[in-house]
Design an enzyme around this catalytic site. Structure first.
Site, PDB file in Angstrom:
ATOM      1  N   TYR A  57       0.846  -1.190   0.000  1.00  0.00           N
ATOM      2  CA  TYR A  57       0.000   0.000   0.000  1.00  0.00           C
ATOM      3  C   TYR A  57       0.887   1.248   0.000  1.00  0.00           C
ATOM      4  CZ  TYR A  57      -3.392  -3.487   1.672  1.00  0.00           C
ATOM      5  OH  TYR A  57      -4.170  -4.598   1.832  1.00  0.00           O
ATOM      6  N   PRO A 204     -15.135  -6.001   2.553  1.00  0.00           N
ATOM      7  CA  PRO A 204     -16.216  -6.637   3.324  1.00  0.00           C
ATOM      8  C   PRO A 204     -17.609  -6.099   3.037  1.00  0.00           C
ATOM      9  CG  PRO A 204     -15.002  -5.110   4.702  1.00  0.00           C
ATOM     10  CD  PRO A 204     -14.237  -5.215   3.411  1.00  0.00           C
ATOM     11  N   GLY A 208     -19.062  -0.804  -0.939  1.00  0.00           N
ATOM     12  CA  GLY A 208     -20.146   0.140  -0.695  1.00  0.00           C
ATOM     13  C   GLY A 208     -21.313   0.023  -1.643  1.00  0.00           C
TER      14      GLY A 208
END
Length: 276
Positions: A57, A204, A208
């Protein structure tokens, strides 16, 4: 249905089950950086005790940012990071890096960036297909025995790979893609549940889009006066006690929405409707 609010990773490292995935905190400007720092600090203010990051990242930039935002770390805060991937200038922009000497170097680099003496949860971002699994996990086991790692996890593995890794060293966590609308790795989740291994689903809440993609999710959200994202996360918390979701965002508003999910309690009927 009332789900447990905490989980002990590796049997002893207690964290709040709703964590925070820092992947999206990748500032390009000074203004962006200030906003990202604010999100990380707000997560801790709201009671997050597990933050997930990785060398990949921002190629260390995400770890640097978290240290800038949160060091000295409050008691009880766990920063989990991942190694096993190196940056390249060709192809997909990365390569596997599971040679023992490279893994050792990557862990030392992570400790420096995070300003830690020990990473409590160190995950192998990908198993390197060019290096025997016992060599990769053996290197991490040695680092654990030296005190640089507290617990060892895996990412993006199959049930067979998990079993092979567990033959070498205790595995405390698995991080695979999983959500209410994408349950490809249900067998891996079941293996983790059977063994008491933390399962950290990435993406998860289906990025959205849960409510837009499922009328059932939208309906339950309406019934509970919650958002579809909160319903998707609440389903994960109810689905298995070993699930530790790590929803990520670069927005304080979305962070607060995500962390409100543990106050959303599904009825048995709602859970079953969502599961179907």
């Amino acid at each position: 249905m009332t789900a447990p609010t905490t989980f002990r990773i590796g049997g002893d490292l207690e964290v709040r089950r709703l964590g925070f995935g820092a992947m999206h905190l990748r500032p390009e400007t000074a203004e962006d950086r200030a906003a990202c720092v604010a999100v990380a600090r707000r997560a801790v203010e709201l009671g997050v005790t597990l933050i997930d990051t990785a060398h990949m990242y921002g190629w260390g930039g995400n770890e640097d940012l978290l240290a800038e935002a949160l060091h000295p770390y409050p008691e009880g805060l766990v920063l989990a990071t991942k190694v096993g991937i190196r940056r390249t200038t060709s192809g997909e922009g990365w390569r596997h890096a599971g040679e023992p000497a490279d893994l050792r170097a990557q862990v030392d680099e992570a400790l420096l960036r995070l300003r830690l003496d020990r990473v409590e949860l160190l995950q192998l971002h990908r198993l390197d297909p060019g290096v025997p699994v016992p060599d990769q996990l053996g290197a991490l086991r040695d680092l654990r025995d030296e005190g640089k790692i507290g617990r060892i996890g895996l990412s993006e593995v199959t049930t067979a790979e998990l079993a092979e890794a567990r033959a070498v060293v205790d595995i405390a966590s698995v991080q695979n893609r999983y959500n209410l609308l994408d349950r490809e790795h249900e067998p891996v989740l079941q293996a983790c549940q059977d063994a008491g291994i933390a399962f950290l689903p990435w993406r998860p809440s289906a990025a959205g889009q849960s409510g837009a993609r499922s009328s059932a999710i939208a309906q339950v959200a309406k019934e509970l006066d919650a958002t579809p994202t909160q319903v998707a996360l609440a389903w994960l918390l109810a689905h298995s006690p070993v699930i530790v979701p790590i929803p990520g965002t670069s927005s304080v508003a979305h962070l607060e929405e995500n962390l409100g999910a543990d106050a959303v309690h599904l009825t048995q009927d709602q859970y079953e409707r969502l599961t179907r």
